[in-house]
Design an enzyme around this catalytic site. Structure first.
Site, PDB file in Angstrom:
ATOM      1  N   CYS A   1       0.801  -1.224   0.000  1.00  0.00           N
ATOM      2  CA  CYS A   1       0.000   0.000   0.000  1.00  0.00           C
ATOM      3  C   CYS A   1       0.837   1.281   0.000  1.00  0.00           C
ATOM      4  CB  CYS A   1      -0.956  -0.011   1.189  1.00  0.00           C
ATOM      5  SG  CYS A   1      -2.024  -1.468   1.205  1.00  0.00           S
TER       6      CYS A   1
ATOM      7  N   HIS B   1      -1.750   8.125   6.589  1.00  0.00           N
ATOM      8  CA  HIS B   1      -2.075   6.864   5.913  1.00  0.00           C
ATOM      9  C   HIS B   1      -3.463   6.401   6.373  1.00  0.00           C
ATOM     10  CE1 HIS B   1      -1.510   3.094   3.864  1.00  0.00           C
ATOM     11  NE2 HIS B   1      -1.668   2.415   4.987  1.00  0.00           N
TER      12      HIS B   1
ATOM     13  N   LYS C   1      -8.645   8.786   3.233  1.00  0.00           N
ATOM     14  CA  LYS C   1      -9.314   7.491   3.063  1.00  0.00           C
ATOM     15  C   LYS C   1     -10.687   7.456   3.725  1.00  0.00           C
ATOM     16  CE  LYS C   1      -4.998   4.878   2.632  1.00  0.00           C
ATOM     17  NZ  LYS C   1      -4.074   6.005   2.945  1.00  0.00           N
TER      18      LYS C   1
ATOM     19  N   HIS D   1      -9.570   2.835   0.821  1.00  0.00           N
ATOM     20  CA  HIS D   1      -8.169   2.476   0.676  1.00  0.00           C
ATOM     21  C   HIS D   1      -7.922   1.903  -0.722  1.00  0.00           C
ATOM     22  CE1 HIS D   1      -4.194   1.409   1.417  1.00  0.00           C
ATOM     23  NE2 HIS D   1      -4.307   0.568   2.426  1.00  0.00           N
TER      24      HIS D   1
ATOM     25  N   PHE E   1       1.550  -3.487   3.745  1.00  0.00           N
ATOM     26  CA  PHE E   1       1.744  -4.829   4.273  1.00  0.00           C
ATOM     27  C   PHE E   1       3.207  -5.246   4.112  1.00  0.00           C
ATOM     28  CE2 PHE E   1      -2.708  -7.026   4.026  1.00  0.00           C
ATOM     29  CZ  PHE E   1      -3.168  -6.164   5.004  1.00  0.00           C
TER      30      PHE E   1
END
Length: 411
Positions: free
Chosen positions: A162, A302, A334, A339, A398
């Protein structure tokens, strides 16, 4: 080291398929989350997503060509075309050996893969498309853009989950800084809203199941959040050396002044609980930009709307900015468009750039009951006018990949 400026933008998103529409909706705090109608979600735990609407691939590419390009690459190509037009670059008047493309995707052409696996199982190997691999591979978007532009310079598709958008932009920035290119198209693209993706993320309890209230489902920093909302789209910006931009009298939107990357080295899907990697990346970006913490006017978080992620990012911001963290507005895009996975960094860079241009901080919507562990100024529910000069954008992925970029108004 060369100064690097931004001269073009292109976006495909659940909040609009051009920069002006996208930014208008972000400014107004509109949600782009809706019930999934792309396929049957009866058996899915999560039935909502941020879907790109009114995207006519056949109208843009032609029916024959569209069938050879996966949806994520279609988004990337369309956003890159917008950015090209916006930058007013005449491809015939630049050195294409110094024109590069860094555009990545976290999952690539997953729908193409699913479709062809079904074809294999139902009709046999002779019916599998020879276009499967070039449509599916994660570097397809970067390759397609390079072919479209005739870009002979450096081409790369970072895969950092991401954080791909920020990684792509940061590495493109460095390529120009170090003299390896004059112009770079950079960002990310994703089209991963599939039954398989929903099942996997859903079984990992990562997705929101607030299916009855789609527009309320993405709620970063709120105590009642229950996971992120998957989304799709693309965000591409044109980075250019200041010298090259001035030579062609380009319209300059802003300047990139810092980039930092790090790894949590902790867990495949969970952020480090203390935000160690995130704070390291922010510190690296600040050092690269040669600015002090008090010079940052806004942070684009984020903030995916997960408990561990939101709390760890808050801790990381506090670790880096100390007491000054409470004086810096933090916004979570977001909350509005979900996302976008690998597309996130590119799209959020455009939102941050527009924020600096307009001196306006978009809201973090759906922040009705703040998590006590998330106690910063998140610009809750209503946008805010502010004098802005420098903005920092976080992007984490991730595997513990962290990438942070810093943008500045141009002067």
């Amino acid at each position: 080291m060369k100064r690097v400026v931004i001269t073009g933008m292109g976006v495909i998103s659940p909040l609009g398929n051009d920069t002006a529409t996208f930014w208008k909706n972000v400014r107004n705090g509109k949600s782009g989350i809706s019930t999934i109608d792309l396929f049957d979600v009866t058996d899915s735990k999560t039935k909502i997503a941020g879907i790109v609407r009114d995207f006519d691939a056949e109208g843009i590419f032609g029916k024959k060509e569209a069938r050879k390009i996966d949806r994520f690459s279609q988004f990337a190509l369309a956003a890159a075309e917008q950015a090209l037009i916006d930058s007013n670059i005449n491809l015939d008047k630049i050195d294409r050996e110094r024109l590069g493309v860094y555009v990545g995707s976290g999952i690539g052409g997953i729908q193409t893969l699913i479709d062809q696996v079904n074809t294999l199982n139902e009709k046999g190997p002779r019916r599998v498309s020879p276009n499967l691999v070039p449509m599916m591979i994660a570097n397809a978007a970067s390759a397609q853009i390079s072919i479209r532009l005739g870009a002979l310079g450096p081409s790369m598709s970072p895969v950092t989950a991401c954080s791909i958008g920020n990684t792509s932009i940061g590495e493109a920035y460095r390529a120009i800084q170090h003299g390896d290119a004059d112009v770079m198209f950079a960002g990310g693209a994703e089209a991963a809203i599939t039954k398989l993706s929903l099942a996997s993320f859903g079984n990992a309890t990562a997705l929101s199941t607030n299916n009855d209230q789609p527009t309320k489902a993405s709620r970063p920093f709120d105590i009642n959040r229950d996971g992120f909302v998957m989304s799709e789209g693309a965000g591409i910006i044109v980075l250019e050396s200041l010298e090259h931009a001035l030579q062609r009298d380009a319209n300059i939107y802003g300047e990139m002044i810092g980039y930092g990357a790090s790894s949590d080295a902790y867990h495949m899907v969970a952020s480090h609980p203390e935000g160690n990697g995130a704070s390291q990346a922010m510190n690296k970006a600040l050092n690269d930009a040669k600015i002090a913490v008090h010079e940052v006017d806004v942070i684009s978080a984020h903030a995916t709307s997960t408990t561990v992620g939101d709390i760890s990012e808050t801790k990381a911001i506090k670790h880096v900015f100390k007491d000054h963290a409470y004086n810096i507005p933090v916004t979570a895009n977001k909350s509005m468009f979900g996302h976008m996975l690998g597309a996130t960094g590119g799209v959020e860079a455009i939102a941050l750039l527009q924020s600096l241009i307009d001196h306006f901080i978009p809201p973090t919507i759906n922040l009705e009951h703040p998590d006590p562990q998330c106690d910063l100024d998140y610009v809750a529910n209503e946008g805010r006018h502010a004098q802005l000069n420098i903005g920092l954008s976080n992007s984490f992925g991730f595997g513990g990949h962290n990438a942070v970029i810093i943008l500045k108004t141009f002067s």
